[in-house]
Design an enzyme around this catalytic site. Structure first.
Site, mmCIF file in Angstrom:
data_model
loop_
_atom_site.group_PDB
_atom_site.id
_atom_site.type_symbol
_atom_site.label_atom_id
_atom_site.label_comp_id
_atom_site.label_asym_id
_atom_site.label_seq_id
_atom_site.Cartn_x
_atom_site.Cartn_y
_atom_site.Cartn_z
ATOM 1 N N ASN A 104 37.318 40.873 41.641
ATOM 2 C CA ASN A 104 37.389 41.349 40.797
ATOM 3 C C ASN A 104 37.387 40.731 39.392
ATOM 4 O O ASN A 104 36.930 39.387 39.247
ATOM 5 C CB ASN A 104 39.621 41.111 40.143
ATOM 6 C CG ASN A 104 39.981 41.590 39.091
ATOM 7 O OD1 ASN A 104 38.867 42.412 38.443
ATOM 8 N ND2 ASN A 104 40.766 41.522 38.923
ATOM 9 N N TRP A 105 35.294 41.561 38.956
ATOM 10 C CA TRP A 105 35.316 40.521 37.222
ATOM 11 C C TRP A 105 36.450 40.972 36.198
ATOM 12 O O TRP A 105 35.410 40.027 35.184
ATOM 13 C CB TRP A 105 33.938 41.461 37.797
ATOM 14 C CG TRP A 105 32.409 41.036 38.323
ATOM 15 C CD1 TRP A 105 33.045 40.337 40.043
ATOM 16 C CD2 TRP A 105 31.760 41.969 38.567
ATOM 17 N NE1 TRP A 105 32.030 40.150 40.303
ATOM 18 C CE2 TRP A 105 30.944 41.153 39.926
ATOM 19 C CE3 TRP A 105 30.692 42.571 38.192
ATOM 20 C CZ2 TRP A 105 29.723 41.953 40.418
ATOM 21 C CZ3 TRP A 105 29.299 42.478 38.218
ATOM 22 C CH2 TRP A 105 28.827 41.959 40.010
ATOM 23 N N LYS A 106 36.864 41.757 35.998
ATOM 24 C CA LYS A 106 37.937 41.531 35.567
ATOM 25 C C LYS A 106 36.854 41.489 33.445
ATOM 26 O O LYS A 106 36.034 42.292 34.063
ATOM 27 C CB LYS A 106 38.285 40.585 34.820
ATOM 28 C CG LYS A 106 38.958 39.558 35.472
ATOM 29 C CD LYS A 106 40.555 38.191 35.771
ATOM 30 C CE LYS A 106 40.847 38.190 37.249
ATOM 31 N NZ LYS A 106 41.740 37.453 37.070
ATOM 32 N N HIS B 228 47.608 45.253 38.505
ATOM 33 C CA HIS B 228 47.401 43.985 38.218
ATOM 34 C C HIS B 228 48.005 43.484 36.987
ATOM 35 O O HIS B 228 48.376 44.008 35.977
ATOM 36 C CB HIS B 228 45.534 43.662 37.698
ATOM 37 C CG HIS B 228 45.158 42.623 37.876
ATOM 38 N ND1 HIS B 228 46.284 41.595 36.808
ATOM 39 C CD2 HIS B 228 44.626 42.429 38.879
ATOM 40 C CE1 HIS B 228 45.186 40.137 36.725
ATOM 41 N NE2 HIS B 228 44.469 40.645 38.365
ATOM 42 N N GLU C 89 50.257 38.670 44.522
ATOM 43 C CA GLU C 89 49.414 37.709 43.358
ATOM 44 C C GLU C 89 50.273 37.235 42.769
ATOM 45 O O GLU C 89 51.226 38.018 41.744
ATOM 46 C CB GLU C 89 48.384 38.686 42.414
ATOM 47 C CG GLU C 89 47.341 38.913 42.935
ATOM 48 C CD GLU C 89 45.800 39.102 42.524
ATOM 49 O OE1 GLU C 89 45.005 38.687 42.501
ATOM 50 O OE2 GLU C 89 46.054 39.683 41.467
ATOM 51 N N SER D 62 43.540 32.221 41.887
ATOM 52 C CA SER D 62 42.954 30.814 41.970
ATOM 53 C C SER D 62 41.700 30.948 43.403
ATOM 54 O O SER D 62 42.087 29.411 44.112
ATOM 55 C CB SER D 62 43.806 29.641 41.301
ATOM 56 O OG SER D 62 44.748 30.275 40.273
ATOM 57 N N GLY E 271 39.400 36.331 41.682
ATOM 58 C CA GLY E 271 38.807 36.744 39.806
ATOM 59 C C GLY E 271 37.422 35.920 39.910
ATOM 60 O O GLY E 271 36.340 35.838 40.007
#
Ligand code: PGA
Length: 261
Positions: free
Chosen positions: A9-11, A94, A166, A214, A235
């Site tokens: 997930n590159w956010k 999310h 998450e 993380s 992430g």
């Protein structure tokens, strides 16, 4: 054996040029393995160029979010219907969306339904905050988030949904609190128990459940070893091609060990 699912997930990072560069590096460093499925979720802006640049035998694309209505006067939004030919997956619910954009359980339910209706597998993120945990409400939160989000999903469609556990307190806390595998095992077991209550034993075994929070190349193996954990949602470490490639390799090594054992 189910493929292990590794989702990056590159956010809200990387412009289109930077995204292409990272994709190029990933091509060089991430090997294709028949037992690992690798998915990248860049910003919406990069989905189209990456759909051309990425080798589809190696990588699949995910959207980070989308709007549940197919079209209409919803300025600024992109619908699942618009993304259907571009992505295999879409992240839904999310914690960043729930917290910063006040997404309600009902909006997330509509997004899950819209994704499935448009042939996109939702990666439904659920998880408790630190406060929920301190109040002993982890199970209640998982129950409420899961049952509401899935309330329009039939038993024919449930296996298209991927569930990512998450815990909010474990997201992007690389130097701080890390989720302990024992706690994660309990949460994953509880998620499968809930799926069993809603859809029966077969669905509970078939649905893919991921861990996210993380994850690095050093600890991915510990999470992937949990019983019933089918992958990880990554992430920050997905923005580093060495680390991301390392996570994919851990997944492959583990699959290999299981196949030989
Ligand atoms: P992180 O993000 O790996 O940076 O904690 C995970 C996520 O938010 O999906």
């Amino acid at each position: 054996m189910k493929k292990t699912l590794i989702v990056g997930n590159w956010k809200m990072h990387l412009n289109t040029h930077q995204a292409s560069l990272l994709a190029h590096r990933l091509h060089q460093h991430v090997a294709a393995h028949h037992d690992v499925e690798v998915v990248i979720a860049p910003s919406n802006l990069s989905l189209q160029p990456l759909s051309v640049e990425l080798d589809r035998r190696k990588f699949r694309l995910a959207a980070q979010d989308a709007y549940p209505k197919d079209e209409g006067a919803f300025t600024g939004e992109v619908s699942f219907a618009m993304l259907r030919d571009l992505v295999h997956y879409a992240i839904v619910g999310h914690s960043a969306r729930r917290i910063y954009f006040n997404e309600s359980l009902e909006l997330i339910r509509d997004k899950v339904e819209s994704a499935v209706r448009n042939d996109i597998s939702p990666i439904l993120c659920i998880g408790e905050t630190k406060q929920d945990r301190d109040n002993g409400e982890t199970k209640q939160v998982i129950h409420d988030q899961l049952t509401t989000a899935l309330s329009n999903i039939t038993s024919d469609d449930i296996t298209k949904v991927v569930i990512a556990y998450e815990p909010v307190w474990a997201i992007s806390t690389f130097d701080g609190e890390k989720a302990k595998p024992d706690d994660m095992q309990r949460a994953i077991d509880y998620i499968r128990f809930q799926i069993k209550e809603l859809y029966g034993e077969r669905a509970a075994l078939a649905v893919r459940v991921l861990y996210g929070g993380s994850v690095t190349d050093h600890d991915a193996g510990a999470y992937l070893r949990l019983k019933g954990c089918n992958g990880v949602l990554v992430g920050a470490a997905s923005l580093n091609f060495h680390q991301f490639a390392g996570i994919v390799e851990s997944a492959h090594r583990l699959q290999h060990e299981r196949g030989v054992a």
